[in-house]
Motif scaffolding. Structure first.
Motif, PDB file in Angstrom:
ATOM      1  N   THR A 234      -0.257  -5.459  -8.071  1.00  0.00           N
ATOM      2  CA  THR A 234       0.405  -5.457  -6.762  1.00  0.00           C
ATOM      3  C   THR A 234      -0.304  -4.541  -5.765  1.00  0.00           C
TER       4      THR A 234
ATOM      5  N   TYR B 114      -0.836  -1.426  -5.836  1.00  0.00           N
ATOM      6  CA  TYR B 114      -0.266  -0.097  -5.629  1.00  0.00           C
ATOM      7  C   TYR B 114      -1.202   0.947  -6.201  1.00  0.00           C
ATOM      8  N   LEU B 115      -1.805   0.635  -7.336  1.00  0.00           N
ATOM      9  CA  LEU B 115      -2.784   1.540  -7.938  1.00  0.00           C
ATOM     10  C   LEU B 115      -4.150   0.860  -7.910  1.00  0.00           C
ATOM     11  N   ARG B 116      -5.170   1.694  -7.896  1.00  0.00           N
ATOM     12  CA  ARG B 116      -6.501   1.126  -7.994  1.00  0.00           C
ATOM     13  C   ARG B 116      -6.981   1.306  -9.440  1.00  0.00           C
TER      14      ARG B 116
ATOM     15  N   LYS C  14      -0.893  -8.758  -1.255  1.00  0.00           N
ATOM     16  CA  LYS C  14       0.487  -8.287  -1.123  1.00  0.00           C
ATOM     17  C   LYS C  14       1.362  -9.345  -0.466  1.00  0.00           C
TER      18      LYS C  14
ATOM     19  N   TYR D  96       8.220   4.682  -2.179  1.00  0.00           N
ATOM     20  CA  TYR D  96       6.860   4.469  -1.696  1.00  0.00           C
ATOM     21  C   TYR D  96       6.211   3.273  -2.382  1.00  0.00           C
ATOM     22  N   GLU D  97       6.582   3.073  -3.637  1.00  0.00           N
ATOM     23  CA  GLU D  97       6.012   1.945  -4.368  1.00  0.00           C
ATOM     24  C   GLU D  97       6.415   0.616  -3.732  1.00  0.00           C
TER      25      GLU D  97
ATOM     26  N   PHE E  98       4.547   0.391  -0.257  1.00  0.00           N
ATOM     27  CA  PHE E  98       3.113   0.153  -0.298  1.00  0.00           C
ATOM     28  C   PHE E  98       2.763  -1.199  -0.901  1.00  0.00           C
ATOM     29  N   THR E  99       3.701  -1.846  -1.602  1.00  0.00           N
ATOM     30  CA  THR E  99       3.384  -3.164  -2.143  1.00  0.00           C
ATOM     31  C   THR E  99       3.851  -4.279  -1.214  1.00  0.00           C
TER      32      THR E  99
ATOM     33  N   VAL F 233       1.569  -4.294   4.196  1.00  0.00           N
ATOM     34  CA  VAL F 233       1.206  -3.383   5.277  1.00  0.00           C
ATOM     35  C   VAL F 233       0.039  -2.533   4.800  1.00  0.00           C
ATOM     36  N   SER F 234      -0.784  -2.106   5.759  1.00  0.00           N
ATOM     37  CA  SER F 234      -1.906  -1.250   5.370  1.00  0.00           C
ATOM     38  C   SER F 234      -1.464   0.204   5.460  1.00  0.00           C
TER      39      SER F 234
ATOM     40  N   GLN G   2      -4.582   7.577   0.116  1.00  0.00           N
ATOM     41  CA  GLN G   2      -5.496   6.758  -0.687  1.00  0.00           C
ATOM     42  C   GLN G   2      -5.691   7.357  -2.065  1.00  0.00           C
TER      43      GLN G   2
ATOM     44  N   LYS H 160      -3.604   9.070  -3.731  1.00  0.00           N
ATOM     45  CA  LYS H 160      -2.400   8.973  -4.562  1.00  0.00           C
ATOM     46  C   LYS H 160      -2.322   7.650  -5.296  1.00  0.00           C
ATOM     47  N   THR H 161      -2.952   6.625  -4.763  1.00  0.00           N
ATOM     48  CA  THR H 161      -2.784   5.303  -5.373  1.00  0.00           C
ATOM     49  C   THR H 161      -3.943   4.969  -6.301  1.00  0.00           C
TER      50      THR H 161
END
Lengths: 311, 234
Positions: free
Chosen positions: A48, A50-52, A73, B80-81, B84-85, B88-89, B231, B233-234
């Motif tokens: 999704t 959220y993580l890379r 997304k 936030y999860e 961020f999913t 949106v950027s 950036q 954080k993800t």
């Protein structure tokens, strides 16, 4: 539809996902199974965007997670575990906010919200703040959130965790209904759930895929061995054992429990021939009072335990 | 861009759903009102300079309180999860949250315009410095909001976000006053880094592109820092 290639993710030095790769076809309901900490959630979070990932790639249609995260997304509706919604917002306001981000036309927003509210059964909580909702309702609002943009792919992380049995059935019904038109990926550690809802199951353990296939395929692969449970009102297991070992298909007899004159034991059998008539014959000839007698097919649970056991 | 607009709306409304906004605005108005009018009649001048001269200090602890929840709360509840999913950027998210904070600061400062109106009954007010002061207040508010947003992105604990943001704002406000022992040449350099110096220039009614550029650069640097943190954080 979705292709996962060589996906690896390290959190610091610990490896959460280790070179996972599989493909998901359009319209499939895929169950990601695994014990806690197996890497299910991490895989979903990478999918999704959220993580890379540390390395590896995921492509959804023609988009990949590095170059077109926003496009991906748009295609995916995601329900994270325990549905972390904004606690201060009213359910209705929250869904409006989501509709805005999903770029639903202003005139269609109310209709869409009403449709989803009916589908997920959240009509009666529309004007309550999220923080006051029970877990079941929260999960349903999360589901409405995930389906808002009518996405082609739904990713649901343990959608039924923490729900009561009635709610679990309801949510499963919803997932099945959605699954007819959409691609669904759901993670769970409840095996009966995966068996009941999924077309295909991928079992992950310690970040690696240990099995991949439909439930029938998994059962077939696990072999033709099976176990027969017998419970007799007859004292001495050692006396009984010999009779059953005489049957060629029975490869072993183990005592499970012996109490108050009742003997429970398992007979391990192999081969395709059904040995139950032969066993019954022995019991009848000896006139032992029979309390229980059944054959245990290898359930997904056994397979799961075999595949994910430590070591 | 629609993403940023939606997040702006959500965040801006969010301030007024909870009592936070009302508490912060009340504290701000009581403090500025008290400090301003308690000395106003001693000066005997019909201007708002003493109000504006206090603003950087008051902003230093009010604005971090406004911005502390913007990211910390999302990290803490996990929302936030979800955010961020959605399509949106990161830029949309930061822009939306930042503009919401600036808009809130504008709403907070707006009632103080009454001070000006009240003063105009007593004496002739020179409206130039007042206009400059408000413009400076918005620029200063934007710079401090960016700092607060950055502090908020660093941690999931709102109190830590608040203290970090407040410290950064205080240092920026008082840097030239803290370094009084330095030789004059060096002091001038640090003066240029201080928010207070640039703010007082504008609030005198002199609109200098250097001052505007200063505030815009603070915003840019802090927002860029925020996006790097996000950036990471993800």
């Amino acid at each position: 539809m979705i292709r996962i290639e060589n996906l690896t993710k390290y959190y610091g030095k610990s490896c959460a996902v280790d070179r996972i790769g599989f493909e998901i076809k359009k319209g499939e309901i895929l169950g990601l199974l695994g014990p806690n900490g197996a890497g299910k959630t991490t895989t979903m979070r990478i999918l999704t965007c959220y993580l890379r990932p540390t390395s590896g790639n995921i492509t959804v249609k023609d988009f990949n997670i590095y170059d077109n995260p926003v496009e991906i997304k748009k295609l995916i509706g995601y329900l994270p575990e325990s549905a972390p919604l904004y606690p201060d917002m009213l359910v209705y306001d929250y869904l409006r906010f989501v509709a805005g981000l999903r770029e639903i036309e202003k005139s269609a927003v109310d209709l869409r919200i009403r449709e989803l509210a009916g589908m997920c059964g959240i009509n009666e909580v529309m004007h309550r703040p999220v923080s006051e909702l029970s877990k079941g309702y929260k999960q349903r609002v999360g589901l409405a959130h995930a389906m808002m943009g009518d996405p082609e792919i739904l990713v649901l992380d343990e959608p039924t965790s923490g729900l009561d049995p009635n709610q679990i059935v309801e949510i499963r019904e919803i997932i099945k209904r959605i699954g007819k038109e959409k691609t669904v990926i759901l993670s769970t550690h409840i095996l009966s759930e995966a068996e009941a809802t999924c077309d295909r199951i991928v079992i992950i353990n310690n970040g690696r895929i240990v099995a991949d296939g439909s439930t029938d395929e998994l059962k077939r692969e696990a072999g033709s061995d099976y176990v027969i449970h017998v419970s007799l009102m007859q004292g001495n297991f050692d006396d009984i054992k010999g009779y059953f070992r005489a049957i060629p298909e029975v490869t072993g007899a183990t005592l499970a429990n012996s109490e108050k004159g009742v003997t429970d034991f398992h007979l391990s059998c192999s081969g395709t021939k059904d040995v139950r008539p032969a066993i019954y014959e022995i019991i009848k000839n000896n006139n032992w009072p029979l309390l229980e007698f059944h054959r245990e097919t290898r359930t997904l649970e056994n397979i799961f335990r075999d595949l994910t056991r430590e070591g | 861009m629609t993403g940023a607009v939606n997040i702006f709306k959500k965040e801006f409304r969010g301030y007024f759903i909870t009592p936070v906004a009302y508490i912060v605005i009340s504290i701000f108005l009581v403090l500025t009102g008290w400090f301003f009018f308690s000395t106003f009649f001693l000066y005997g001048q019909a201007d708002m300079r003493s109000f504006f001269s206090l603003l950087p200090l008051i902003f230093s602890f009010i604005i971090p309180a406004v911005t502390m929840r913007l990211f910390s709360e999302e990290f803490n509840t996990g929302s936030y999860e979800l955010l961020f999913t959605m399509p949106v950027s990161g830029l949309d998210i930061i822009t939306g949250k930042f503009t919401a904070a600036v808009a809130f600061v504008a709403v907070m400062v707006a009632p103080t315009f009454f001070y000006g109106i009240v003063i105009s009954f007593i004496g002739d007010v020179d409206w130039g410095p007042v206009a400059g002061g408000y413009m400076g207040a918005i620029l200063l508010g934007a710079a401090f909001s960016a700092i607060g947003l950055f502090a908020s992105s660093l941690t999931r604990n709102q109190i830590i976000a608040f203290i970090t943001g407040m410290s950064l704002c205080f240092v920026l406000t008082l840097i030239d006053k803290m370094l009084f022992f330095l030789p004059e040449g060096a002091l001038n350099v640090f003066q240029y880094l201080g928010a207070d110096f640039h703010f007082q220039n504008i609030s005198r009614g002199i609109i200098d592109s250097r001052d505007i550029l200063y505030f815009l650069s603070v915003c840019f640097v802090m927002l860029y820092g925020t996006s790097l943190v996000i950036q990471e954080k993800t």
